[in-house]
Scaffold this motif. Structure first.
Motif, mmCIF file in Angstrom:
data_model
loop_
_atom_site.group_PDB
_atom_site.id
_atom_site.type_symbol
_atom_site.label_atom_id
_atom_site.label_comp_id
_atom_site.label_asym_id
_atom_site.label_seq_id
_atom_site.Cartn_x
_atom_site.Cartn_y
_atom_site.Cartn_z
ATOM 1 N N GLU A 108 31.331 65.645 55.411
ATOM 2 C CA GLU A 108 30.664 66.538 54.463
ATOM 3 C C GLU A 108 29.523 67.224 55.208
ATOM 4 O O GLU A 108 28.823 66.587 55.998
ATOM 5 N N ILE A 109 29.325 68.498 54.942
ATOM 6 C CA ILE A 109 28.239 69.237 55.585
ATOM 7 C C ILE A 109 26.913 68.849 54.940
ATOM 8 O O ILE A 109 26.766 68.893 53.721
ATOM 9 N N VAL A 110 25.967 68.453 55.776
ATOM 10 C CA VAL A 110 24.623 68.112 55.317
ATOM 11 C C VAL A 110 23.692 69.301 55.494
ATOM 12 O O VAL A 110 22.871 69.595 54.644
ATOM 13 N N SER A 111 23.831 69.989 56.634
ATOM 14 C CA SER A 111 23.024 71.178 56.886
ATOM 15 C C SER A 111 23.748 72.069 57.885
ATOM 16 O O SER A 111 24.656 71.635 58.591
ATOM 17 N N ALA A 112 23.323 73.314 57.923
ATOM 18 C CA ALA A 112 23.883 74.284 58.864
ATOM 19 C C ALA A 112 22.728 75.034 59.511
ATOM 20 O O ALA A 112 21.792 75.436 58.831
ATOM 21 N N ARG A 113 22.797 75.190 60.826
ATOM 22 C CA ARG A 113 21.749 75.935 61.529
ATOM 23 C C ARG A 113 22.398 76.809 62.593
ATOM 24 O O ARG A 113 23.426 76.468 63.150
ATOM 25 N N ARG A 114 21.781 77.933 62.865
ATOM 26 C CA ARG A 114 22.275 78.848 63.883
ATOM 27 C C ARG A 114 21.989 78.279 65.265
ATOM 28 O O ARG A 114 20.951 77.679 65.504
ATOM 29 N N ASP A 115 22.932 78.508 66.172
ATOM 30 C CA ASP A 115 22.777 78.102 67.559
ATOM 31 C C ASP A 115 22.991 79.343 68.410
ATOM 32 O O ASP A 115 24.093 79.634 68.848
ATOM 33 N N GLY A 116 21.942 80.097 68.582
ATOM 34 C CA GLY A 116 22.053 81.356 69.306
ATOM 35 C C GLY A 116 22.571 82.454 68.385
ATOM 36 O O GLY A 116 22.473 82.375 67.168
#
Length: 132
Positions: A112-120
């Motif tokens: 399950e996705i807990v968080s999403a962050r950009r990587d570049g």
């Protein structure tokens, strides 16, 4: 587009070609204390991404908790799970939200996705938690 953006996209595609696993993202809705249910407004999608599983060591105190003396502790071991997705190849990755389900081909576990962050500029990293 700058030369650095082109380089990042080329590198991202190369990484996916070498290390990517196929996965499926199933959108879900969740109330604050409820179980997730399928989201009828978003579609499931498949893609290829780099799955990473790392060991994590956290100190857990078992002695005095006043921080004035005895600092005995034991190490508790856990795992972190991350899925790095190319946003250019899979634009639906930007719409992924907390509680969406991820299943990786060849892996019996579900996540399950807990968080999403950009990587570049070209990638997004989903922090995952194992649910089965």
């Amino acid at each position: 587009m700058s030369i650095f953006d082109r380089l990042e996209q080329t590198l991202s595609r190369t990484i996916d070609r070498q290390f990517a696993n196929e996965f499926t993202c199933s959108p879900a809705l969740r109330s604050p204390n409820g179980r997730p249910v399928a989201d009828p407004n978003r579609v499931s999608w498949t893609g290829k991404a780099v799955f990473e599983e790392n060991d994590v060591y956290q100190a857990v105190e078992i002695g005095k908790r006043e921080r004035s003396g005895n600092d005995l502790h034991t190490l508790a071991t856990g795992h972190t799970f991350e899925l790095s997705v190319d946003r250019v190849s899979y634009p639906l990755a930007d719409e992924a939200k907390q509680a969406d389900r991820i299943s990786i081909s060849g892996d019996p576990r579900s996540f399950e996705i807990v968080s999403a962050r950009r990587d570049g500029m070209s990638r997004i990293v989903f922090q995952l938690v194992e649910i089965r």
